[in-house]
Design a protein around this motif. Structure first.
Motif, mmCIF file in Angstrom:
data_model
loop_
_atom_site.group_PDB
_atom_site.id
_atom_site.type_symbol
_atom_site.label_atom_id
_atom_site.label_comp_id
_atom_site.label_asym_id
_atom_site.label_seq_id
_atom_site.Cartn_x
_atom_site.Cartn_y
_atom_site.Cartn_z
ATOM 1 N N LEU A 147 0.840 -1.196 0.000
ATOM 2 C CA LEU A 147 0.000 0.000 0.000
ATOM 3 C C LEU A 147 0.873 1.244 0.000
ATOM 4 N N PHE A 148 0.611 2.153 -0.945
ATOM 5 C CA PHE A 148 1.287 3.443 -0.983
ATOM 6 C C PHE A 148 0.431 4.419 -1.776
ATOM 7 N N GLY A 149 0.804 5.700 -1.780
ATOM 8 C CA GLY A 149 0.021 6.675 -2.528
ATOM 9 C C GLY A 149 0.404 8.098 -2.169
ATOM 10 N N ALA A 150 -0.542 9.022 -2.408
ATOM 11 C CA ALA A 150 -0.251 10.432 -2.201
ATOM 12 C C ALA A 150 -1.544 11.223 -2.137
ATOM 13 N N GLY A 151 -1.422 12.479 -1.708
ATOM 14 C CA GLY A 151 -2.545 13.393 -1.661
ATOM 15 C C GLY A 151 -2.633 14.226 -2.927
ATOM 16 N N THR A 152 -3.837 14.424 -3.416
ATOM 17 C CA THR A 152 -4.040 15.228 -4.615
ATOM 18 C C THR A 152 -3.772 16.699 -4.307
ATOM 19 N N ALA A 153 -3.650 17.508 -5.372
ATOM 20 C CA ALA A 153 -3.454 18.948 -5.180
ATOM 21 C C ALA A 153 -4.746 19.596 -4.707
ATOM 22 N N SER A 154 -5.855 19.189 -5.267
ATOM 23 C CA SER A 154 -7.178 19.698 -4.888
ATOM 24 C C SER A 154 -8.213 18.797 -5.549
ATOM 25 N N GLY A 155 -9.358 18.689 -4.928
ATOM 26 C CA GLY A 155 -10.388 17.840 -5.496
ATOM 27 C C GLY A 155 -10.030 16.378 -5.413
ATOM 28 N N SER A 156 -10.971 15.554 -5.839
ATOM 29 C CA SER A 156 -10.797 14.108 -5.768
ATOM 30 C C SER A 156 -10.099 13.587 -7.006
ATOM 31 N N ALA A 157 -9.346 12.525 -6.829
ATOM 32 C CA ALA A 157 -8.936 11.730 -7.981
ATOM 33 C C ALA A 157 -10.186 11.073 -8.561
ATOM 34 N N SER A 333 6.211 12.682 -5.265
ATOM 35 C CA SER A 333 7.121 13.586 -4.562
ATOM 36 C C SER A 333 6.353 14.772 -4.007
ATOM 37 N N CYS A 334 6.637 15.123 -2.755
ATOM 38 C CA CYS A 334 5.930 16.231 -2.117
ATOM 39 C C CYS A 334 6.142 17.534 -2.883
ATOM 40 N N ALA A 357 17.735 4.871 -16.330
ATOM 41 C CA ALA A 357 17.847 5.147 -17.761
ATOM 42 C C ALA A 357 16.488 5.489 -18.371
ATOM 43 N N ASP A 358 16.063 4.743 -19.371
ATOM 44 C CA ASP A 358 14.834 5.082 -20.097
ATOM 45 C C ASP A 358 13.609 4.319 -19.596
ATOM 46 N N LEU A 359 13.665 3.772 -18.406
ATOM 47 C CA LEU A 359 12.495 3.094 -17.852
ATOM 48 C C LEU A 359 11.320 4.068 -17.806
ATOM 49 N N PRO A 360 10.129 3.676 -18.273
ATOM 50 C CA PRO A 360 8.980 4.585 -18.190
ATOM 51 C C PRO A 360 8.652 4.927 -16.731
ATOM 52 N N ILE A 361 8.578 6.219 -16.441
ATOM 53 C CA ILE A 361 8.274 6.706 -15.102
ATOM 54 C C ILE A 361 7.239 7.805 -15.219
ATOM 55 N N ALA A 362 6.263 7.800 -14.339
ATOM 56 C CA ALA A 362 5.294 8.894 -14.253
ATOM 57 C C ALA A 362 5.093 9.218 -12.778
ATOM 58 N N GLY A 363 4.758 10.473 -12.508
ATOM 59 C CA GLY A 363 4.563 10.846 -11.114
ATOM 60 C C GLY A 363 4.010 12.236 -10.953
ATOM 61 N N MET A 364 3.990 12.678 -9.697
ATOM 62 C CA MET A 364 3.316 13.918 -9.349
ATOM 63 C C MET A 364 4.027 14.610 -8.198
ATOM 64 N N HIS A 365 3.729 15.899 -8.042
ATOM 65 C CA HIS A 365 4.066 16.656 -6.848
ATOM 66 C C HIS A 365 2.789 16.702 -6.012
ATOM 67 N N ALA A 378 0.670 1.454 5.902
ATOM 68 C CA ALA A 378 1.277 2.657 5.356
ATOM 69 C C ALA A 378 1.011 3.800 6.321
ATOM 70 N N ARG A 379 1.784 4.859 6.206
ATOM 71 C CA ARG A 379 1.642 6.030 7.065
ATOM 72 C C ARG A 379 1.574 7.294 6.219
ATOM 73 N N LEU A 380 0.773 8.267 6.672
ATOM 74 C CA LEU A 380 0.776 9.581 6.059
ATOM 75 C C LEU A 380 2.015 10.336 6.501
ATOM 76 N N THR A 381 2.648 11.044 5.575
ATOM 77 C CA THR A 381 3.823 11.821 5.917
ATOM 78 C C THR A 381 3.920 13.027 4.980
ATOM 79 N N LEU A 382 4.935 13.858 5.197
ATOM 80 C CA LEU A 382 5.137 15.087 4.434
ATOM 81 C C LEU A 382 6.571 15.147 3.915
ATOM 82 N N TYR A 383 6.785 15.979 2.875
ATOM 83 C CA TYR A 383 8.125 16.246 2.344
ATOM 84 C C TYR A 383 8.873 14.960 1.999
ATOM 85 N N THR A 384 8.142 13.983 1.510
ATOM 86 C CA THR A 384 8.693 12.654 1.271
ATOM 87 C C THR A 384 8.575 12.289 -0.203
ATOM 88 N N GLY A 385 9.526 11.532 -0.702
ATOM 89 C CA GLY A 385 9.445 10.959 -2.032
ATOM 90 C C GLY A 385 9.190 9.465 -1.927
#
Length: 394
Positions: A147-157, A333-334, A357-365, A378-385
């Motif tokens: 289990l892992f994830g992140a918080g959206t910038a605003s609104g729901s996913a 990434s935070c 290298a060229d491994l496909p990667i996607a992500g968010m702030h 899992a735990r909620l945290t801040l300033y973490t990648g």
């Protein structure tokens, strides 16, 4: 097979990139699209675009403060990144808006999707509307899941099912089965200022004493070397670690360490804001996670520590993947990292590209991070990648 993209674009450009990915991965089983700027404000329209362009493919659309890929990071602009992959079974799910008994309400629907040991659950939660006890409910439903994830910038996913249904809620997830669980690790962008002290006295979320001293005195001692007052870049936060193992030592160490400084760096902890000060009681308002027995330290946001931490987890994840075939990665990434922390663009994207290298990667702030802690936890945290490498056994 997997393909990623990232671009500064509007809806028409996004449609083009989504179509290109679908052509490159014709038998896709799942995908994630991260959007920022004006696209994040139009997430519902983006979800409709994903539903029509990736017809029949389950996916998730996530609003972000910025987006990234192995090519670079897009901050302060309208942009999108995403990854589409084949392999495994992907099932979007939504957590309920309110649940007096979240575990009971979640158990039946989640048992069908992530109720066994090989499952992975990626969770995207709306700030201010996601209750941390939902993580406990997920753990009870799938005690062996990753289990892992992140918080959206605003609104729901927004989840898009294979049947074309759109799912919304305080947290939207993708459950992945039939696929090797990803290798996941996390690293905070913080430098610990001193060692940990067991919390001894708490009242209403205010830590009064830790390590035999008033909490405010501990903070003053820890930050004495930062100057008066600390600079804006030197944001001071609380670091919370699990109680000591009854047998002695840290409850969840990252590895063996021979010297105290190395042991401190290997300590696993989550970051929390210091929400207020109670001068009359010499206390600090840290919230409900600061309980008696939990260990407290203080840390400062630090670019060098963030860079070294990401390089370290990227190296460890790469080593752990030896003997398997990496397919793609997600990096969450935070928003408190990025160019605002490093003073230069694309620092973290370059670290990932140098390692993978060229491994496909996607992500968010993100607004916060959901970092792995133990199997099914899992735990909620801040300033973490948070880095997750998906691979196929070879």
């Amino acid at each position: 097979m997997a393909r990623s993209f990232s671009a500064t674009c509007g809806p028409d450009g996004l449609r083009h990139h989504l179509a290109d990915l679908r052509s490159a991965v014709p038998s896709a089983s799942g995908g994630v699209v991260f959007v920022s700027g004006q696209l994040a404000q139009r997430a519902s329209s983006v979800a409709e675009l994903v539903r029509s362009t990736w017809r029949g493919t389950p996916a998730c659309v996530v609003s972000a403060a910025g987006v990234l890929s192995e090519r670079g990071e897009i901050e302060g602009d309208t942009g999108a990144s995403g990854v589409l992959w084949s392999g495994g079974r992907v099932t979007p799910f939504a957590l309920p808006e309110r649940a007096e008994e979240p575990g009971r309400r979640l158990r039946e629907p989640l048992a069908r999707t992530i109720g066994h040991r090989s499952a992975t659950a990626i969770l995207f939660a709306r700030p201010g509307a996601f209750a941390p006890e939902m993580l406990e409910a997920l753990a009870s439903c799938a005690p062996g899941a990753c289990l892992f994830g992140a918080g959206t910038a605003s609104g729901s996913a927004i989840g898009v099912t294979s049947e074309g249904e759109l799912l919304e809620g305080p947290a939207i997830g993708l459950a992945i089965t039939g696929f090797a669980p990803p290798i996941v690790d996390a690293s905070p962008a913080a430098r610990l200022l001193e060692g940990f002290h067991p919390i001894e006295d708490v009242s209403g979320g205010v830590v009064l004493r830790a390590g035999g001293r008033p909490a405010l005195d501990l903070l003053s001692a820890a930050t004495a070397s930062l100057g008066e007052p600390p600079s804006p870049q030197q944001l001071v936060v609380a670091a919370l670690a699990d109680p000591l193992d009854p047998r002695g030592g840290a409850a969840v160490p990252r590895g063996e360490a021979a010297e105290p400084a190395a042991a401190l760096r290997s300590e696993r902890y989550v970051l929390r804001p210091i929400r207020g000060v109670d001068p009359s009681r010499r206390g600090l308002l840290l919230g409900d996670d600061a309980r008696p027995g939990v260990r407290l330290a203080f840390a400062v946001r630090d670019a060098a520590a963030a860079r070294a931490g990401l390089e370290g987890i990227a190296r460890q994840v790469s080593r752990s993947a030896l003997g398997s075939a990496p397919r793609f990665a997600l990096y969450l990434s935070c928003a408190g990292r990025g160019q605002g922390l490093y003073g230069a663009p694309d620092v973290e994207a370059r670290i990932l590209r140098q390692r993978f290298a060229d491994l496909p990667i996607a992500g968010m702030h993100s607004s916060f991070e959901i970092a792995p802690w133990a199997p099914g936890q899992a735990r909620l945290t801040l300033y973490t990648g948070v880095l997750a490498l998906f691979r196929a056994p070879s």
